[in-house]
Design a protein around this motif. Structure first.
Motif, mmCIF file in Angstrom:
data_model
loop_
_atom_site.group_PDB
_atom_site.id
_atom_site.type_symbol
_atom_site.label_atom_id
_atom_site.label_comp_id
_atom_site.label_asym_id
_atom_site.label_seq_id
_atom_site.Cartn_x
_atom_site.Cartn_y
_atom_site.Cartn_z
ATOM 1 N N PRO A 170 5.641 -13.136 -10.252
ATOM 2 C CA PRO A 170 6.917 -12.359 -9.913
ATOM 3 C C PRO A 170 6.835 -11.337 -8.637
ATOM 4 O O PRO A 170 5.706 -10.976 -8.407
ATOM 5 C CB PRO A 170 7.198 -11.570 -11.206
ATOM 6 N N LEU A 171 8.028 -11.005 -8.094
ATOM 7 C CA LEU A 171 7.748 -10.063 -6.996
ATOM 8 C C LEU A 171 7.178 -8.846 -7.337
ATOM 9 O O LEU A 171 6.494 -7.967 -6.653
ATOM 10 C CB LEU A 171 9.251 -9.723 -6.495
ATOM 11 N N ARG A 172 7.449 -8.189 -8.815
ATOM 12 C CA ARG A 172 6.685 -7.199 -9.188
ATOM 13 C C ARG A 172 6.127 -7.140 -10.614
ATOM 14 O O ARG A 172 6.589 -7.941 -11.613
ATOM 15 C CB ARG A 172 7.967 -5.690 -9.022
ATOM 16 N N GLY A 173 4.979 -6.707 -10.721
ATOM 17 C CA GLY A 173 4.275 -6.822 -11.995
ATOM 18 C C GLY A 173 3.762 -7.857 -12.334
ATOM 19 O O GLY A 173 2.994 -8.573 -11.096
ATOM 20 N N LEU A 231 0.746 -16.740 -0.757
ATOM 21 C CA LEU A 231 -0.266 -16.092 -0.864
ATOM 22 C C LEU A 231 -0.102 -14.322 -1.205
ATOM 23 O O LEU A 231 -0.657 -13.759 -2.053
ATOM 24 C CB LEU A 231 -1.341 -16.173 0.410
ATOM 25 N N SER A 232 0.898 -14.120 -0.362
ATOM 26 C CA SER A 232 1.290 -12.609 -0.813
ATOM 27 C C SER A 232 1.957 -12.327 -2.286
ATOM 28 O O SER A 232 1.653 -11.427 -2.747
ATOM 29 C CB SER A 232 2.263 -11.993 0.284
ATOM 30 N N ARG A 277 0.044 -6.504 -2.939
ATOM 31 C CA ARG A 277 -0.454 -5.449 -2.175
ATOM 32 C C ARG A 277 -0.481 -4.562 -2.951
ATOM 33 O O ARG A 277 0.027 -3.308 -2.804
ATOM 34 C CB ARG A 277 0.585 -5.263 -0.875
ATOM 35 N N PRO A 278 -1.539 -4.264 -3.910
ATOM 36 C CA PRO A 278 -1.775 -3.164 -4.622
ATOM 37 C C PRO A 278 -2.350 -2.120 -3.941
ATOM 38 O O PRO A 278 -2.881 -2.210 -2.754
ATOM 39 C CB PRO A 278 -2.742 -3.577 -5.865
#
Length: 257
Positions: free
Chosen positions: A96-99, A170-171, A176-177
């Motif tokens: 997912p985009l977040r988490g 890949l992103s 990008r933590p």
């Protein structure tokens, strides 16, 4: 999903429709002439324009060009390209985009498997490659820590480079933590921008990055160092955004004169 009957010279039993667009349908299917009944993907092009557009792209296609390629055939004015179909979890659901609950080591293995699969298909025509790396073509086997590439290939012109499409995937995998190394952020920025000239060049850059990421992750007691690195990177990006904004305002003033 739409269930349909047997077709394709009587050899393929279509199971369900996977995708539909103008002049195009994709189906999962079984090869009834093979005792193991492998699960296959049928790309069916019809309507005149779609076959004329797609047939040249499959000229010379074989397993050396794409390991999952099976065969192509024509029937009743339709052109069909057959590939192996991989099953797994949807890519966007796993990343997912977040988490997300996947650990860094799992993400690195998934990125490696995706890039390896991309290398195996790098000789395919660019109009097929770009579509190949769309997120709907990717499935994930979390137990094997692998990403597999399916070949749903609707007729389309390449809207971006294959390396750019790969960079976007890949992103999603690596993210990008805040604790990421500068090298990881630079790699993802370049990949998303399509800065690598080929899939081979992208993979080479990845292989150089991987030990850097792993060494940074093994470092203990470096929280302050990582925090400082993140703040420095954020400051540089903020300054760049301000500079770009000033430049846009200047161009607008010049155009208004």
């Amino acid at each position: 999903m739409t269930r349909v009957n047997m077709a394709g010279f009587g050899r393929y039993k279509r199971i369900r429709r996977l995708q539909e667009a103008e002049g195009y349908e994709a189906f999962s299917a079984l090869d009834i002439e093979v005792s193991t009944r492998p699960l296959l993907l049928l790309n069916v092009y019809a309507g005149g324009a779609a076959p004329r557009r797609m047939v040249p792209l499959f000229y010379g296609m074989d397993k050396a060009v794409c390991p999952d390629y099976v065969r192509s055939f024509t029937e009743d004015g339709r052109f069909t390209a057959v590939f192996v179909l991989h099953e797994g979890e949807e890519f966007d659901a796993c990343f997912p985009l977040r988490g997300g609950d996947m650990e860094a080591e799992e993400r690195e293995d998934c990125a490696e498997s995706l890039l390896h699969a991309a290398l195996e298909c790098a000789a395919m025509p660019k109009d097929l490659l770009c579509e190949l790396f769309a997120s709907q073509n990717l499935v994930v086997d979390r137990k094997a820590r692998s990403v597999f590439v399916n070949c749903l290939l609707p007729p389309a012109d390449a809207s971006q480079s294959a390396t750019c499409a790969l960079g976007q995937r890949l992103s999603r995998i690596l993210r990008r933590p805040w604790s990421a190394t500068d090298a990881q952020i630079d790699f993802l920025d370049a990949a998303e921008a399509g800065a690598y000239a080929s899939i081979a060049a992208l993979y080479s850059a990845w292989r150089e990055l991987l030990p850097v990421m792993r060494e940074d992750r093994r470092g203990k007691g470096r929280l302050l160092e990582k925090a400082f690195r993140f703040l420095k990177r954020s400051w540089k990006r903020w300054r760049k955004r301000r500079k770009d904004a000033r430049e846009r305002r200047r161009r607008l003033r010049d155009e208004a004169i």
